[in-house]
Design an enzyme around this catalytic site. Structure first.
Site, PDB file in Angstrom:
ATOM      1  N   ALA A 129       0.809  -1.227   0.000  1.00 56.54           N
ATOM      2  CA  ALA A 129       0.000   0.000   0.000  1.00 56.54           C
ATOM      3  C   ALA A 129       0.834   1.265   0.000  1.00 56.54           C
ATOM      4  O   ALA A 129       0.283   2.365  -0.046  1.00 56.54           O
ATOM      5  CB  ALA A 129      -0.931   0.002   1.214  1.00 56.54           C
ATOM      6  N   TYR A 288       6.324 -14.019 -14.379  1.00 56.82           N
ATOM      7  CA  TYR A 288       5.248 -13.082 -14.051  1.00 56.82           C
ATOM      8  C   TYR A 288       3.904 -13.620 -14.543  1.00 56.82           C
ATOM      9  O   TYR A 288       2.910 -13.613 -13.797  1.00 56.82           O
ATOM     10  CB  TYR A 288       5.538 -11.729 -14.688  1.00 56.82           C
ATOM     11  CG  TYR A 288       4.501 -10.671 -14.410  1.00 56.82           C
ATOM     12  CD1 TYR A 288       4.431 -10.037 -13.177  1.00 56.82           C
ATOM     13  CD2 TYR A 288       3.578 -10.298 -15.391  1.00 56.82           C
ATOM     14  CE1 TYR A 288       3.477  -9.064 -12.919  1.00 56.82           C
ATOM     15  CE2 TYR A 288       2.620  -9.329 -15.147  1.00 56.82           C
ATOM     16  CZ  TYR A 288       2.578  -8.715 -13.913  1.00 56.82           C
ATOM     17  OH  TYR A 288       1.630  -7.755 -13.670  1.00 56.82           O
TER      18      TYR A 288
END
Length: 409
Positions: A129, A288
């Site tokens: 965050a 990924y």
């Protein structure tokens, strides 16, 4: 000033109709010409309800005869018998995903999605965050009263992010706090969970936002390829360890990517070496892609396992090549992301789908969906393989059990 989304013309009332709200929050529709009323919208056939507290500065009281409620704007002294929350009335939740209408799109921002919502008393735990999409997600929720746990590795970066939010909204400072979480270490996940359980009794929104991209080959302290552990395995472990803090109101949001469509995991005989390959078989882009597929597989299987508890689990694609900290590990991707930046989403737009999945009333009772641009869409065929979902779950469980046991000896 935030530009609000254009009004959905289907939702506009026909001439001569008006909305009213009952004392319990149900919206009724009155036809002034025909002197009739009904509980469903005359055009959409849907029912609505007003929710949450009154907007800041408004109060509710009985009129002088004590027969009906009135509303007072204390700043302007305006008095009205129309509930100001009618402007933000939401459709009653549906169990049928086909009945969910698209209200936002790729241009919508997180703050637009949250317009009119009061999240005081709610708690969100967001990994990563401190920057990028995670920061905009935290910032937007905090602006609307939500308490935010910044689950990050870097304390100084998280505290700087909290300070930026507090400068915009001073009251948000007390609602935001940092808790140390290093997703490259299962021991760190354990310590984090122990800390959270001592200070939090319930989590409304678990947003699994953190991830890595384009890493050179590295291994974590647990001996696994970093992309796999940070993006999937540690989030898997974190979610299961926090289970006692979830209830039927909880929503779990897993950030994936459209890159999951280009993964190459086998449908049968999935093994650790497919997920955490040796150096000679490692390609950062495929690592990924496979990690993002793991995100969707995990969300689908979790939704299935926890559906009887009423917990909603969604996965999503935030946007293509969004200008975030994700590209920091390789100069070529930093250059490429910079070139395409004028043509991609802003961070506020990229955070919109996470916010929508976490807070949209119309998603109540739904689970296991994949979202793009604030609307559900079909994930890849591979991600819908029940066999692969179950294999990944079992492999993840066994791998964690093995690593935790090693740590204890």
């Amino acid at each position: 000033m935030i530009a609000l989304p254009d009004t959905d013309s289907e939702d506009e009332l026909p001439p001569g109709w008006e909305e009213r709200a009952t004392d319990d929050g149900t919206v009724c529709y009155v036809n002034q010409q025909g002197k009739t009323s009904q509980w469903t919208h005359p055009r959409t056939g849907r029912s609505k309800r007003i929710t949450g507290e009154l907007p800041l500065g408004w109060e509710k009281y009985y009129d002088e005869q004590g027969k009906r409620f009135m509303f007072l704007n204390k700043e302007t002294q305006q008095r009205t018998n129309v509930d100001p929350r009618l402007a933000f009335a939401v459709e009653e939740p549906t169990q049928n995903v086909a009945q969910v209408r698209q209200r936002f799109d790729s241009c919508s921002t997180a703050l637009q999605v949250l317009h009119g919502k009061d999240l005081h008393g709610r708690t969100a735990l967001i990994t990563g965050a401190n920057c990028g999409i995670g920061y905009e997600t935290a910032r937007s929720l905090a602006h609307h009263g939500c308490e935010i746990i910044f689950a990050c590795r870097n304390r100084s970066s998280a505290e700087a992010a909290i300070e930026r939010i507090a400068q915009e909204r001073p009251a948000a400072r007390s609602r935001c706090r940092f808790a140390a979480l290093d997703l490259s270490s299962l021991r760190s996940v354990q310590r984090f969970v122990e800390e959270i359980k001592q200070s939090v009794s319930h989590i409304d929104y678990l947003i699994l936002n953190a991830g890595v991209f384009a890493l050179p080959y590295t291994r974590t302290v647990d001996g696994l390829e970093t992309t796999f552990q940070v993006s999937h395995l540690s989030h898997f472990y974190l979610t299961l360890q926090l289970e006692t803090l979830f209830d039927y109101k909880t929503r779990i949001i897993v950030l994936s990517s459209e890159s999951h469509r280009f993964a190459n995991l086998p449908v049968e005989n999935l093994a650790v070496h497919h997920l955490s390959p040796p150096p000679e078989k490692y390609w950062s882009m495929m690592a990924y892609n496979n990690a993002k597929l793991c995100n969707v597989l995990f969300a689908q299987e979790l939704a299935q396992r926890w559906k009887q508890r009423g917990i909603s689990v969604f996965s999503l694609h935030p946007g293509n090549m969004v200008s975030s900290d994700l590209s920091r590990n390789y100069w070529f991707y930093r250059l490429l992301f910079a070139i395409v930046r004028p043509f991609t989403k802003s961070l506020q737009q990229a955070a919109a789908t996470s916010i929508y999945c976490a807070t949209a009333n119309e998603l109540t009772g739904l689970s296991g969906l994949y979202f793009n641009n604030c609307f559900f869409c079909e994930p890849s065929k591979l991600s819908k393989s029940a066999a692969l979902q179950q294999q990944l779950w079992k492999l993840s469980e066994n791998l964690i059990a093995e690593l935790v046991e090693q740590e204890q000896h």
